[in-house]
Design an enzyme around this catalytic site. Structure first.
Site, PDB file in Angstrom:
ATOM      1  N   GLU A 166     -13.697  47.988  25.626  1.00 44.66           N
ATOM      2  CA  GLU A 166     -14.669  48.910  26.215  1.00 44.66           C
ATOM      3  C   GLU A 166     -14.242  50.345  25.938  1.00 44.66           C
ATOM      4  OE1 GLU A 166     -17.055  46.905  29.547  1.00 44.66           O
ATOM      5  OE2 GLU A 166     -15.353  47.890  30.466  1.00 44.66           O
ATOM      6  N   GLY A 172     -21.535  53.666  30.215  1.00 46.62           N
ATOM      7  CA  GLY A 172     -22.424  54.320  31.177  1.00 46.62           C
ATOM      8  C   GLY A 172     -23.420  55.281  30.550  1.00 46.62           C
ATOM      9  N   SER A 213     -22.514  50.497  27.182  1.00 48.53           N
ATOM     10  CA  SER A 213     -23.930  50.745  26.906  1.00 48.53           C
ATOM     11  C   SER A 213     -24.584  49.677  26.041  1.00 48.53           C
ATOM     12  CB  SER A 213     -24.106  52.137  26.287  1.00 48.53           C
ATOM     13  OG  SER A 213     -23.635  53.118  27.178  1.00 48.53           O
TER      14      SER A 213
HETATM   15  P1  13P Z   1     -22.277  50.165  30.851  1.00 45.72           P
HETATM   16  O1  13P Z   1     -22.909  48.928  30.257  1.00 45.72           O
HETATM   17  O2  13P Z   1     -22.996  50.717  32.011  1.00 45.72           O
HETATM   18  O3  13P Z   1     -21.954  51.151  29.783  1.00 45.72           O
HETATM   19  O4  13P Z   1     -20.869  49.704  31.458  1.00 45.72           O
HETATM   20  C1  13P Z   1     -19.982  49.030  30.659  1.00 45.72           C
HETATM   21  C2  13P Z   1     -18.866  48.573  31.507  1.00 45.72           C
HETATM   22  O5  13P Z   1     -18.073  49.376  31.979  1.00 45.72           O
HETATM   23  C3  13P Z   1     -18.803  47.155  31.819  1.00 45.72           C
HETATM   24  O6  13P Z   1     -17.588  46.814  32.413  1.00 45.72           O
END
Ligand code: 13P
Length: 254
Positions: A166, A172, A213
């Site tokens: 990630e 986010g 995302s």
């Molecule tokens: P988003 O999909 O909101 O970017 O978050 C990713 C995440 O942190 C999942 O653990």
């Protein structure tokens, strides 16, 4: 064909058990037909019992978003991996960047991983760099995170590990800021090389999934061109129609 993962990280949402129940009901009513995906829902710990005891199917699994590095004792506010296991919950996310942001170090994540594995939980280990640069120092960063977090973890545990890559800069936002599939593919290969180095040949069997995302618009290319084994979905896992769409896309990906 090896099953792919779609994992929902609800983070600190929603507010209220009624809303959590509604969200889960909407998801569970639509997923039975997807045969090629393993779906894991990771709600706030406070909803785990309610949701897991409301489900008797075999399609959805549950995960916690954190667990402590001791089994029991005077640790106010912490959650034991044994307490999670006691709820028939099989997974735990460890080392998420939003926890690292609040002071969780690789050493802490390492202690938590060992205890969680000892309790019989499967661990979804999150790693990822804050930013990328042309000289590739983010790769060293990822490598150091993996080595430190898995230090002393027995090779016998490889089947209980999922590696979630990630990149923090992609979390986010929206799909247009997400990682490009070709860069993801390269990073995945790099991660597998490190996993093999740390855990031996079986390290290559650890599913490497992507988070940051993931939305219906980019999930297909992330899986097919990025060649990852699944997605860890944040904000879109709170929107049932979009989350189901992501599952559908991953389910039918080659
Ligand atoms: P988003 O999909 O909101 O970017 O978050 C990713 C995440 O942190 C999942 O653990």
């Amino acid at each position: 064909m090896r099953k792919k993962y779609v994992i929902a990280n609800w983070k600190m949402n929603p507010i209220g058990s009624r809303e959590a129940g509604d969200l889960f009901r909407k998801i569970k009513s639509k997923v039975q037909k997807f045969r090629n995906v393993k779906i894991i829902i990771c709600p706030p710990a406070i909803y785990l019992k309610q949701l897991s005891s409301s489900y008797s199917g075999n399609k959805i699994f549950f995960g916690a978003q954190n667990s402590f590095w001791e089994d029991k004792g005077s640790f106010t506010g912490e959650i034991s991996p044994l307490q999670i296991k006691d709820l028939n919950v099989d997974f735990v996310i460890l080392g998420h960047s939003e926890r690292r942001e609040n002071g969780e170090t690789d050493e802490i994540v390492n202690k938590k991983i060992k205890k969680a594995l000892g309790a019989g939980l499967n661990v979804i280990l999150c790693v990822g760099e804050k930013e990328r640069d042309d000289d590739g120092s983010h790769l060293h960063f990822i490598e150091n995170q993996i080595r430190a977090c898995l230090s002393g973890v027995s090779k016998n545990n490889t089947s209980k590990l999922i590696l979630a890559y990630e990149p923090i800069w992609a979390i986010g936002k929206s799909s247009e800021f997400s990682m490009k599939p070709s860069a993801l593919h390269q990073t995945k290969l790099f991660i597998l090389k490190i996993l093999k180095d740390v855990l031996g040949a079986d390290g290559m069997k650890i599913p490497v999934i992507y988070g940051g995302s993931s939305e219906p618009t980019n999930s297909g290319e992330l899986i097919e061109e990025g060649e990852v084994d699944g997605l860890l979905v944040g904000h879109e896992s709170l929107v049932p129609s979009d989350f189901i769409e992501i599952i559908k896309i991953v389910n039918s990906a080659k």
